[in-house]
Design a protein around this motif. Structure first.
Motif, PDB file in Angstrom:
ATOM      1  N   TYR A   1      13.145 -34.969  63.239  1.00  0.00           N
ATOM      2  CA  TYR A   1      14.513 -35.460  63.113  1.00  0.00           C
ATOM      3  C   TYR A   1      14.647 -36.255  61.819  1.00  0.00           C
ATOM      4  CZ  TYR A   1      14.780 -34.620  68.194  1.00  0.00           C
ATOM      5  OH  TYR A   1      14.750 -34.065  69.458  1.00  0.00           O
ATOM      6  N   SER A   2      15.777 -36.104  61.141  1.00  0.00           N
ATOM      7  CA  SER A   2      16.019 -36.865  59.915  1.00  0.00           C
ATOM      8  C   SER A   2      17.407 -37.500  59.930  1.00  0.00           C
ATOM      9  CB  SER A   2      15.897 -35.964  58.680  1.00  0.00           C
ATOM     10  OG  SER A   2      16.151 -36.710  57.499  1.00  0.00           O
TER      11      SER A   2
ATOM     12  N   ASN B   1       9.126 -31.304  67.156  1.00  0.00           N
ATOM     13  CA  ASN B   1      10.495 -31.596  66.750  1.00  0.00           C
ATOM     14  C   ASN B   1      10.529 -32.667  65.665  1.00  0.00           C
ATOM     15  OD1 ASN B   1      11.287 -29.975  69.045  1.00  0.00           O
ATOM     16  ND2 ASN B   1      10.880 -31.780  70.308  1.00  0.00           N
TER      17      ASN B   1
ATOM     18  N   VAL C   1      21.262 -39.024  63.627  1.00  0.00           N
ATOM     19  CA  VAL C   1      20.459 -37.889  63.165  1.00  0.00           C
ATOM     20  C   VAL C   1      21.374 -36.866  62.502  1.00  0.00           C
ATOM     21  CG1 VAL C   1      19.045 -35.929  63.915  1.00  0.00           C
ATOM     22  CG2 VAL C   1      18.638 -38.206  64.862  1.00  0.00           C
TER      23      VAL C   1
ATOM     24  N   MET D   1      17.587 -31.420  61.545  1.00  0.00           N
ATOM     25  CA  MET D   1      16.430 -31.229  62.418  1.00  0.00           C
ATOM     26  C   MET D   1      15.620 -30.017  61.996  1.00  0.00           C
ATOM     27  SD  MET D   1      17.382 -31.898  66.420  1.00  0.00           S
ATOM     28  CE  MET D   1      15.744 -31.323  66.898  1.00  0.00           C
TER      29      MET D   1
ATOM     30  N   PRO E   1      14.380 -39.810  69.323  1.00  0.00           N
ATOM     31  CA  PRO E   1      13.945 -38.461  69.696  1.00  0.00           C
ATOM     32  C   PRO E   1      13.723 -38.295  71.195  1.00  0.00           C
ATOM     33  CG  PRO E   1      12.178 -39.638  68.589  1.00  0.00           C
ATOM     34  CD  PRO E   1      13.413 -40.444  68.411  1.00  0.00           C
TER      35      PRO E   1
ATOM     36  N   ALA F   1      23.658 -35.978  68.650  1.00  0.00           N
ATOM     37  CA  ALA F   1      22.639 -36.279  67.647  1.00  0.00           C
ATOM     38  C   ALA F   1      23.232 -37.087  66.495  1.00  0.00           C
ATOM     39  CB  ALA F   1      22.018 -34.984  67.122  1.00  0.00           C
TER      40      ALA F   1
END
Length: 255
Positions: free
Chosen positions: A158-159, A156, A137, A140, A89, A132
């Motif tokens: 992130y996944s 933020n 990632v 998001m 991130p 990303a």
């Protein structure tokens, strides 16, 4: 009052019309109470601790999040990544600031929640999305934070999984973001208060030394400090701090 029959038991009609609490309702109330208690615990903490606690709490209770960070921006400055949970991130926050695109940048600019379900699909941020995905990632979620009049930010999430964030994640995240904004704003105000008190104490110490050393009045001591500050283009607090530490005023020679 009208009643309806349920076996041998008479139940008031108005009571029967009220739905029973569900497990989802109970969980929502529990999370709301947890978030509120967490925010209250941060009111008097310094900025850095508040930021880290915000990120840790987001990762703990918002479903789907693998990484989290905060982006803080002053109206006259760049977006800065704060308290990232990982290097991923941190790098992606910096990239959004550099490219002027991405969910975080959009959330801050548009003052809204931005969900990016699948960064592998076409998005409004093609350059950011490709980077990303290269970082692993896939989705998001970003929440705009209001910190102060001249300062904004975003929480933020992130996944690594596409479509990781559903409406439940958005609802919980909204609660976290709202309480986090208040906690951070209070922490910043508290920090400004501590800084003001520290500055006043330093200037007072410097004036006391000058009064004792040169047998001058408090007003004359203050005028001397401000004159040195103006001449050397140095903040008054820094002039006082150096004088207290070294016994010498910046730009002058003292015995």
């Amino acid at each position: 009052m009208d009643e309806i029959s349920a076996g041998s038991t008479h139940i008031p009609r108005d009571a029967a019309a009220v739905p029973a609490p569900t497990d989802t309702d109970a969980e929502r109330h529990r999370l709301t109470a947890q978030i509120g208690e967490w925010a209250r615990s941060l009111v008097l903490e310094p900025d850095d601790l508040v930021l880290k606690a915000m990120v840790d709490e987001a990762l703990l209770i918002i479903p789907g999040a693998d990484y989290a960070s905060l982006s803080i921006v002053s109206r006259d400055g760049p977006i800065r990544s704060r308290a990232p949970s990982d290097l991923v991130p941190e790098r992606l926050d910096a990239l959004q600031s550099e490219l002027y695109e991405g969910p975080c940048f959009e959330s801050i600019r548009e003052h809204r929640i931005v969900r990016a379900p699948a960064l592998t699909d076409p998005t409004p941020w093609p350059r950011f999305a490709s980077s990303a995905v290269a970082e692993g990632v896939r989705s998001m979620l970003a929440f705009q934070l209001f910190v102060e009049v001249d300062s904004l930010g975003a929480l933020n999430l992130y996944s690594k999984t596409p479509r990781a964030f559903d409406q439940a994640a958005e609802d919980i995240g909204s609660g976290v973001a709202a309480h986090a904004s208040l906690a951070l704003a209070n922490a910043q105000k508290q920090g400004q208060l501590y800084e003001a008190v520290a500055s006043r104490d330093l200037i007072g110490q410097a004036k006391g030394i000058l009064i004792e050393r040169h047998k001058i009045s408090e007003h004359e001591a203050f005028l001397l400090l401000t004159k040195v500050s103006s001449k050397t283009n140095t903040k008054l607090r820094e002039v006082a701090e150096e004088f207290v530490r070294t016994g010498a005023l910046p730009g002058t020679i003292t015995d």
